[in-house]
Every structure is written in structure tokens, then in C-alpha cells.
Design an enzyme around this catalytic site. Structure first.
Site, PDB file in Angstrom:
ATOM      1  N   ASP A 154       0.770  -1.114  -0.194  1.00 46.30           N
ATOM      2  CA  ASP A 154      -0.001  -0.028  -0.016  1.00 46.30           C
ATOM      3  C   ASP A 154       1.106   1.203   0.094  1.00 46.30           C
ATOM      4  O   ASP A 154       0.671   2.046   0.750  1.00 46.30           O
ATOM      5  CB  ASP A 154      -1.014  -0.004   1.173  1.00 46.30           C
ATOM      6  CG  ASP A 154      -1.925  -1.225   1.150  1.00 46.30           C
ATOM      7  OD1 ASP A 154      -3.115  -1.068   1.139  1.00 46.30           O
ATOM      8  OD2 ASP A 154      -1.462  -2.596   1.319  1.00 46.30           O
ATOM      9  N   TYR A 184      -1.632   3.925  -6.370  1.00 47.97           N
ATOM     10  CA  TYR A 184      -2.755   4.740  -6.116  1.00 47.97           C
ATOM     11  C   TYR A 184      -3.034   5.591  -6.920  1.00 47.97           C
ATOM     12  O   TYR A 184      -3.711   6.673  -6.969  1.00 47.97           O
ATOM     13  CB  TYR A 184      -2.642   5.500  -4.870  1.00 47.97           C
ATOM     14  CG  TYR A 184      -2.994   4.576  -3.599  1.00 47.97           C
ATOM     15  CD1 TYR A 184      -4.149   4.313  -2.816  1.00 47.97           C
ATOM     16  CD2 TYR A 184      -1.864   3.771  -3.145  1.00 47.97           C
ATOM     17  CE1 TYR A 184      -4.354   3.718  -1.657  1.00 47.97           C
ATOM     18  CE2 TYR A 184      -1.990   2.804  -2.119  1.00 47.97           C
ATOM     19  CZ  TYR A 184      -3.151   2.487  -1.400  1.00 47.97           C
ATOM     20  OH  TYR A 184      -3.413   1.660  -0.264  1.00 47.97           O
ATOM     21  N   HIS A 307     -11.629  -3.077   6.985  1.00 47.18           N
ATOM     22  CA  HIS A 307     -11.849  -4.370   6.012  1.00 47.18           C
ATOM     23  C   HIS A 307     -12.041  -5.588   6.632  1.00 47.18           C
ATOM     24  O   HIS A 307     -11.342  -6.741   6.246  1.00 47.18           O
ATOM     25  CB  HIS A 307     -10.395  -4.236   5.137  1.00 47.18           C
ATOM     26  CG  HIS A 307     -10.180  -3.217   4.501  1.00 47.18           C
ATOM     27  ND1 HIS A 307     -11.075  -2.580   3.428  1.00 47.18           N
ATOM     28  CD2 HIS A 307      -9.250  -2.153   4.672  1.00 47.18           C
ATOM     29  CE1 HIS A 307     -10.530  -1.629   2.917  1.00 47.18           C
ATOM     30  NE2 HIS A 307      -9.540  -1.395   3.652  1.00 47.18           N
ATOM     31  N   HIS A 334      -3.683  -4.125   2.308  1.00 42.67           N
ATOM     32  CA  HIS A 334      -4.967  -3.624   2.508  1.00 42.67           C
ATOM     33  C   HIS A 334      -5.082  -2.948   3.646  1.00 42.67           C
ATOM     34  O   HIS A 334      -5.742  -1.719   3.487  1.00 42.67           O
ATOM     35  CB  HIS A 334      -5.815  -4.952   2.178  1.00 42.67           C
ATOM     36  CG  HIS A 334      -7.364  -4.477   1.816  1.00 42.67           C
ATOM     37  ND1 HIS A 334      -7.481  -3.577   0.858  1.00 42.67           N
ATOM     38  CD2 HIS A 334      -8.484  -4.954   2.223  1.00 42.67           C
ATOM     39  CE1 HIS A 334      -8.865  -3.578   0.603  1.00 42.67           C
ATOM     40  NE2 HIS A 334      -9.265  -4.395   1.303  1.00 42.67           N
ATOM     41  N   VAL A 335      -5.164  -3.340   4.886  1.00 42.30           N
ATOM     42  CA  VAL A 335      -5.338  -2.438   5.925  1.00 42.30           C
ATOM     43  C   VAL A 335      -3.983  -1.753   6.138  1.00 42.30           C
ATOM     44  O   VAL A 335      -3.013  -2.209   6.329  1.00 42.30           O
ATOM     45  CB  VAL A 335      -5.517  -3.628   7.253  1.00 42.30           C
ATOM     46  CG1 VAL A 335      -5.754  -2.824   8.497  1.00 42.30           C
ATOM     47  CG2 VAL A 335      -6.967  -4.302   6.923  1.00 42.30           C
ATOM     48  N   HIS A 336      -4.409  -0.387   6.564  1.00 44.57           N
ATOM     49  CA  HIS A 336      -3.235   0.416   6.475  1.00 44.57           C
ATOM     50  C   HIS A 336      -2.792   0.496   8.127  1.00 44.57           C
ATOM     51  O   HIS A 336      -3.005   1.657   8.688  1.00 44.57           O
ATOM     52  CB  HIS A 336      -3.874   1.960   5.919  1.00 44.57           C
ATOM     53  CG  HIS A 336      -4.310   1.859   4.641  1.00 44.57           C
ATOM     54  ND1 HIS A 336      -5.072   2.998   4.105  1.00 44.57           N
ATOM     55  CD2 HIS A 336      -3.997   0.944   3.625  1.00 44.57           C
ATOM     56  CE1 HIS A 336      -5.203   2.529   2.819  1.00 44.57           C
ATOM     57  NE2 HIS A 336      -4.668   1.407   2.738  1.00 44.57           N
TER      58      HIS A 336
END
Length: 443
Positions: A154, A184, A307, A334-336
Site C-alpha cells: 500500500d 494509487y 476491512h 490492504h489494512v493501513h
């Protein structure tokens, strides 16, 4: 008497207040104060000739081979790479292929993919793309342990991304692993170009092995299928590993077999990905490759409120395969935020299960996922919502050292670390094979 009692009570209240203040101060001081978000980076227009290579990055492409990828504005530029072990002296040349794509009002440059090799292990090579522009250099991974992977998912293109990349650059690593969500760009195709320029200093020198995330989809119903930009720009060794899709593949470095799975393509038991995974796992020789590592984007074990349960269906389909194959480590994004689990399978601690790590904290523009479920699940060992990167050093056939480095005021602070023993060395692989034989021989 009343005044004496009142004075004593007042002193006691002051003492209690002072103690409470000290305790509160200590608590506040112990908590990590997260720095403020940083803005999206902006890039000046390039004034280099259109025939010069841009967005250069490399990836592994089978045994002793490397794929060099770059973009040129000049559509007539050749897809050739000259390379050798001395600066400016190229003993070999390889010819490759090229592609391009259009996206609404955007037209990409000419995207070149050229495989070079065979290459020697642990060797520095100097190379030039298309006979134009600057010379680059790369170092090939070693043939034996130790091997070090840098891990960050990410990423995006913010000030925190730049800090993460600077910290990774300080790490003496061999391969970069990225479990999804690269640029992004989110439909703005020029952001793929700026991302390529941002990561070029690192990605042109060490192989970057990536898999797709949700921000790579870029679907436009009835007009554009998903992952067109990603597939055109970031070609991975799917063909070399027997896969029919760039969204899932595998590769090997020294004694480590790494599998990159796709969270956003079919994964049920009837899917091509599932059948490919079964076949790929069946070929792994744990005597030659004692470590088995898997990456995908959406975490299966996640105690962050962001999420929640998004990976449940994929986990239900594929976790039994990974468990039967004795996968050592699973890395997701996915999870920041960051989170590390115990060895786990089917939702419970299992000494023969995989360690799951969520590391979607590279520096994206959506910010951090601050909120966690309380109480912390029994399987969750360490969790924190901060930007950072991970380093995985496979020391030998039995032991690996994992560390997570938080971005703390532009300094990489090691905030979590653990030694991991391979499941081969613990006897789990032999035990599972014995159980499988018993099942096959059962009447």
C-alpha cells in the site's frame, strides 16, 4: 480542629492530584504520538529525450534471469538491453517485447519488457536500456542463505511513501516484496508514470515482486476490464511459473519458494487460480526449498476494524491448501496498519500453522487505520497503526528474523521483531505427510 482537618484534607487532595498527574503524564509519554499525514507528492515534467528510458524496474524471471521493464515516449525505441559486469562495457545484449495501452483520453508510452540472463548469483551487473540514456546497475540475489526481503504494501505517492522508500534503501536487502496497492493512480493514468519515476532508484537496482490490490482494478463497466494498466506495466513471472494470469505466480530465491496470490480474481475450488496453486504447491521440494512464503492483498487474520472479514471467502477456500503444504509465513496488505499473529490455522493457535503479518502501511494517501477490535484476539501478538516497512532475513534453513520498522520522525525505529523457526525444522511437514498417507491408505 476543623481548620487542621480541612488543611489535612486539602493536602491529601493535592497529593492525590499530583500522583494522578504523574501517572497520566507517564501514560501519555508511553504512548506513541503519530506524526501528521503528509501530502501527495508532485513531480516536475521530465525534460529528458523521449527515447531515454523512464520508470525502470526489474523483476525475477525464472532461474538466473531478470526482466527489465521501462517506458519510452519514442514509439520507435528498441526493446533491447545491453549488460555486463563492468561499467560501460556490455558483453551481452538481449531483445525483448513491448506493449502499450489507451485509457479514455490517456495513451501510455511504449512499455518495454526484456529478459536478460543467465546471470550469476550475488553479482553486480551494469545495464543500458534501448541503447539510450543513463547506465543502471543491479545486484542479483544470492544462491544460498542468508537472503533478505524488504516488505512494504500500500505504497502510494505521499511524503510518507518517500520516507518508507528512504528507509528501505538503508536496508541491505536482496528482493522487495509488495502485497498489492502500488501507485494509487485510481484511474488517473499519469499517476502510474509518476509512481514509476518515484520508485525507479530502488526498483531498478533490486527486483521488485508485486501482486495486485484493489487500487489496481481500475474497471470501467462496458469499457475497460480490470488491471489493464497494472498488467501492462508490472509484468511478473507468471508464465515462467506455469500460471495463466499475471495476477498470481510463484518464484524461488535460494531456499525460499514465494507464492503471490490474487485477492481480486477467482479463488474457489473450480477456479484456475486454485488449480494452479494446488499444482504449484505439489512441485515444492522442501528439502531444496525449506521455506514457503505466501503473499496476497486482503488479510485473512485482521483485528483492525477496517476491512473486517473481507478475506474470509478466500481463506475458506485456500487456507486448507496452505496449511497442508506447511506454509511458514503469510504477508498481506490492504489494512493501513501493522499486525503480527501467532502461528494460526482455522482461527486458532496451531504450532503447524502460518504466521500472518499485515503490512499495508507503506505511506498511502488514505491515511492509517487507527481503530482496533477490543479485546485483542488471542492469536494477535502485536498491532499498531503507523507507517513503516518490514524486513525478513532468512538466515538459514531453520531460522528467520522478522522485524518491523516504524517511520518515527523520518527515522526507522524497530518496533516489533521475532525469530521464526521453519515448519520443516519443527517436524510439521513430515507429520502432515504422514497424516496424508494414512488418509490415502484408509479403506
Amino acid at each position: 480542629m476543623f481548620l487542621r482537618s480541612f488543611s489535612r484534607s486539602l493536602m491529601e487532595l493535592k497529593l492525590i492530584a499530583a500522583v494522578a498527574f504523574l501517572l497520566l503524564s507517564a501514560t501519555v509519554a508511553a504512548d506513541y504520538v503519530r506524526p501528521q499525514p503528509r501530502k501527495t507528492l508532485h513531480f516536475p515534467l521530465s525534460h529528458n529525450p523521449s527515447s531515454h528510458p523512464q520508470q525502470v524496474h526489474i523483476s525475477l524471471a525464472g532461474d538466473k534471469h531478470m526482466r527489465v521493464t521501462w517506458v519510452t515516449g519514442d514509439k520507435s525505441s528498441p526493446s533491447s538491453v545491453e549488460y555486463g559486469t563492468s561499467p560501460g562495457r556490455y558483453s551481452s545484449v538481449a531483445q525483448g517485447e513491448s506493449t502499450s495501452y489507451s485509457y479514455i483520453f490517456y495513451s501510455s508510452g511504449k512499455i518495454h519488457h526484456t529478459v536478460i540472463g543467465p546471470l550469476e548469483h550475488s553479482t553486480v551487473y551494469f545495464y543500458r536500456c534501448g541503447g539510450q540514456g543513463p547506465e543502471f546497475q543491479l545486484k542479483t540475489p544470492p544462491a544460498q542463505f542468508p537472503v533478505t526481503f524488504a516488505v512494504a504494501g500500500d505504497l502510494g505517492q505521499t511524503g510518507w511513501t518517500k520516507t518508507t522508500l528512504d528507509h528501505i534503501d538503508q536496508c541491505n536487502y536482496d528482493v522487495h516484496l509488495l502485497p498489492g496497492d502500488l501507485s494509487y493512480a485510481d484511474y488517473m493514468q499519469h499517476r502510474w508514470d509518476t509512481f514509476g519515476e518515484l520508485v525507479q532508484p530502488l526498483a531498478s537496482a533490486r527486483p521488485w515482486m508485486v501482486t495486485e490490490g484493489n487500487h489496481e482494478k481500475e474497471v470501467i463497466p462496458f469499457l475497460k476490464d480490470g488491471f489493464e494498466s497494472y498488467n501492462a506495466r508490472w509484468k511478473m513471472p507468471f508464465e515462467e511459473s506455469g500460471s495463466s494470469s499475471n495476477l498470481y505466480y510463484s518464484f524461488e530465491v535460494a531456499g525460499i519458494h514465494v507464492i503471490m496470490l490474487g485477492s481480486y480474481t477467482d479463488y474457489d475450488e473450480q477456479s484456475n487460480q486454485y488449480r494452479w496453486l494446488e499444482n504449484d504447491l505439489s512441485k515444492v521440494d522442501r528439502k531444496k526449498t525449506p521455506w514457503l512464503v505466501v503473499l496476497f492483498h486482503v488479510p485473512w487474520y485482521n483485528s483492525n476494524k477496517a476491512h473486517q472479514a473481507e478475506g474470509d471467502d478466500m481463506m475458506a477456500a485456500m487456507e486448507p491448501l496452505l496449511y497442508a503444504a506447511s506454509v511458514d509465513l503469510v504477508l498481506a496488505g490492504h489494512v493501513h496498519a501493522y499486525e503480527r499473529s501467532k502461528r494460526i490455522n482455522n482461527g486458532r493457535f496451531d504450532p503447524c500453522g502460518a504466521v500472518h503479518i499485515t503490512i499495508g502501511d507503506g505511506g498511502n494517501n488514505e491515511g492509517l487505520a487507527h481503530w482496533y477490535i477490543d479485546p485483542q484476539p488471542e492469536w494477535s501478538v502485536f498491532r499498531e497503526a503507523s507507517f513503516g516497512h518490514g524486513e525478513l532475513k532468512i538466515v538459514n534453513s531453520t531460522h528467520a528474523f522478522w522485524s518491523w520498522h516504524r517511520n518515527d520522525d523520518d527515522e526507522p525505529i524497530r518496533s516489533d521483531q521475532v525469530w521464526i523457526s521453519s515448519l520443516v525444522s519443527s517436524g510439521c511437514v513430515a507429520e502432515k505427510r504422514h497424516e496424508q498417507r494414512k488418509m490415502l491408505l484408509a479403506p
